[in-house]
Design a protein around this motif. Sequence first.
Motif, PDB file in Angstrom:
ATOM      1  N   PHE A 123      41.884  26.642  52.049  1.00 15.89           N
ATOM      2  CA  PHE A 123      41.274  27.972  52.048  1.00 15.89           C
ATOM      3  C   PHE A 123      41.459  28.647  53.398  1.00 15.89           C
ATOM      4  O   PHE A 123      41.781  29.832  53.474  1.00 15.89           O
ATOM      5  CB  PHE A 123      39.782  27.932  51.678  1.00 15.89           C
ATOM      6  N   ILE A 134      44.743  30.096  53.340  1.00 11.83           N
ATOM      7  CA  ILE A 134      44.771  31.302  52.504  1.00 11.83           C
ATOM      8  C   ILE A 134      44.317  32.511  53.330  1.00 11.83           C
ATOM      9  O   ILE A 134      44.910  33.590  53.267  1.00 11.83           O
ATOM     10  CB  ILE A 134      43.868  31.116  51.261  1.00 11.83           C
ATOM     11  N   SER A 143      32.532  37.583  50.586  1.00 10.43           N
ATOM     12  CA  SER A 143      32.520  37.900  49.162  1.00 10.43           C
ATOM     13  C   SER A 143      32.428  36.636  48.306  1.00 10.43           C
ATOM     14  O   SER A 143      32.853  36.611  47.148  1.00 10.43           O
ATOM     15  CB  SER A 143      33.745  38.736  48.758  1.00 10.43           C
ATOM     16  N   TYR A 168      45.737  36.663  45.170  1.00  9.85           N
ATOM     17  CA  TYR A 168      45.459  35.385  44.497  1.00  9.85           C
ATOM     18  C   TYR A 168      46.734  34.777  43.920  1.00  9.85           C
ATOM     19  O   TYR A 168      46.688  33.782  43.198  1.00  9.85           O
ATOM     20  CB  TYR A 168      44.395  35.593  43.420  1.00  9.85           C
ATOM     21  N   THR A 214      47.673  29.444  47.321  1.00  2.00           N
ATOM     22  CA  THR A 214      46.559  29.574  46.376  1.00  2.00           C
ATOM     23  C   THR A 214      46.760  28.645  45.184  1.00  2.00           C
ATOM     24  O   THR A 214      45.812  28.032  44.692  1.00  2.00           O
ATOM     25  CB  THR A 214      46.428  31.033  45.894  1.00  2.00           C
ATOM     26  N   PHE A 218      45.749  25.307  46.345  1.00  2.00           N
ATOM     27  CA  PHE A 218      44.280  25.307  46.448  1.00  2.00           C
ATOM     28  C   PHE A 218      43.665  25.135  45.059  1.00  2.00           C
ATOM     29  O   PHE A 218      42.734  24.359  44.861  1.00  2.00           O
ATOM     30  CB  PHE A 218      43.846  26.628  47.077  1.00  2.00           C
ATOM     31  N   MET A 237      40.852  32.811  37.915  1.00  2.00           N
ATOM     32  CA  MET A 237      41.897  31.820  38.231  1.00  2.00           C
ATOM     33  C   MET A 237      41.869  30.737  37.163  1.00  2.00           C
ATOM     34  O   MET A 237      40.801  30.268  36.760  1.00  2.00           O
ATOM     35  CB  MET A 237      41.664  31.166  39.595  1.00  2.00           C
ATOM     36  N   GLU A 263      37.919  29.598  38.603  1.00  2.00           N
ATOM     37  CA  GLU A 263      37.188  30.497  39.495  1.00  2.00           C
ATOM     38  C   GLU A 263      37.110  31.909  38.934  1.00  2.00           C
ATOM     39  O   GLU A 263      38.053  32.370  38.287  1.00  2.00           O
ATOM     40  CB  GLU A 263      37.856  30.553  40.879  1.00  2.00           C
ATOM     41  N   SER A 277      36.128  35.765  40.580  1.00  2.00           N
ATOM     42  CA  SER A 277      35.893  36.431  41.863  1.00  2.00           C
ATOM     43  C   SER A 277      35.664  37.908  41.585  1.00  2.00           C
ATOM     44  O   SER A 277      36.607  38.690  41.441  1.00  2.00           O
ATOM     45  CB  SER A 277      37.085  36.220  42.798  1.00  2.00           C
TER      46      SER A 277
HETATM   47  C1  AVJ Z   1      35.801  32.147  49.167  1.00  2.00           C
HETATM   48  C2  AVJ Z   1      35.245  32.712  46.971  1.00  2.00           C
HETATM   49  C3  AVJ Z   1      35.533  34.418  48.567  1.00  2.00           C
HETATM   50  O1  AVJ Z   1      37.236  34.395  45.753  1.00  2.00           O
HETATM   51  O2  AVJ Z   1      38.421  35.324  47.293  1.00  2.00           O
HETATM   52  C4  AVJ Z   1      40.543  32.603  47.719  1.00  2.00           C
HETATM   53  C5  AVJ Z   1      38.071  31.957  47.309  1.00  2.00           C
HETATM   54  N1  AVJ Z   1      40.028  31.794  45.767  1.00  2.00           N
HETATM   55  N2  AVJ Z   1      41.674  32.542  46.982  1.00  2.00           N
HETATM   56  C6  AVJ Z   1      37.734  34.407  46.874  1.00  2.00           C
HETATM   57  C7  AVJ Z   1      39.527  32.134  46.946  1.00  2.00           C
HETATM   58  C8  AVJ Z   1      41.354  32.049  45.813  1.00  2.00           C
HETATM   59  C9  AVJ Z   1      37.491  33.240  47.821  1.00  2.00           C
HETATM   60  N3  AVJ Z   1      36.035  33.118  48.111  1.00  2.00           N
END
Ligand code: AVJ
Length: 329
Positions: A51, A54, A166, A210, A217, A220, A256, A285, A287
Amino acid sequence: MHDHSDNAVKVSAKRESASQSMLESVRLGLSLAQKELDPKYFYDARGSELFEEITRLAEYYPTRAERALLVSVMPDLIDELRPASLVELGAGSSSKTRVILDAMRATGEGRQYVPVDVSSDFLRESASRLRHEYPEMRIDPAVGDFSDTLDLPPLQHPALFAFLGSTIGNFREAAAVQILARIASRMRGNDAFILGVDLRKDPAVIEAAYNDRAGVTAEFNLNVLRVLNRELLSDFDLSAFTHRAFYDGDRHRIEMHLDSMSDQDVTIPGIGLVGVKKGESIRTELSYKYDRGTVDALFEKAGLCLERWLTGDDGVFGLALGSRRWGPR
Ligand code: AVJ
């Protein structure tokens, strides 16, 4: 007399209950029509490192945008609020936190920092680094899952509660309101709360964040299967899944997924055999992306008042400053 064996027993009991709750969460998630895994399981040491990687990608704008906004608004805001302590949920590596801690140091009244995070190793490491950088501050890390509980050490007030990055976006409305209400319940008189939210914008810009070209990503995303294989002794074949992320404009959220490239059976001790069809996905996930109205409604439901809405000129990221609402609505 407190001895090491007690500690060892406590640590293993904590580990046992953590993997038990992971097993229950995975059992429930994989039993749904749309199979799902909780994004909190991304963040083992490798996941936290990925992360961090990222956040340095050209496509992933949220971290840079939030940091720039913090740099531009925090010195004045902290000078006004003059908090004695900073409580930060989902602290992670705290690179953005230093903007706030530096502003607190400048007022001469900053005395305590409480990072709250699930990843205890990561938290301990960043806490020891921060102790060197801010010797005048008490660094009191609190290991815990704020989506369940919020166990905090005694706080120095006025306190500033912060939930940045976020990360609130990982939670559907009801769960998000619960977390905000939990924070509100810890706030006293002139404590304040700051929430960082990624704003709604051109879907192509969001989707690119993403689906980075370097595939970090994707790495991840797949890492959650590695975590399950290590923690639950399951036998997910990472090479049989591919990363997919898309923006749902109606629900204003990124989803995701890990798509299965073949019909496969995964064995998870304690759950049994889980069949995943070719083309079926596991959602890993959500977001959500926000605007002022959405954040105001969340605050309202959580017993918070939206005092200030701060966005950069680019309108990419937002900071919502809140106070606890005392008395009836
Ligand atoms: C840490 C949850 C804010 O959702 O943007 C980054 C995690 N997932 N790339 C997001 C995330 C894919 C990130 N957060």
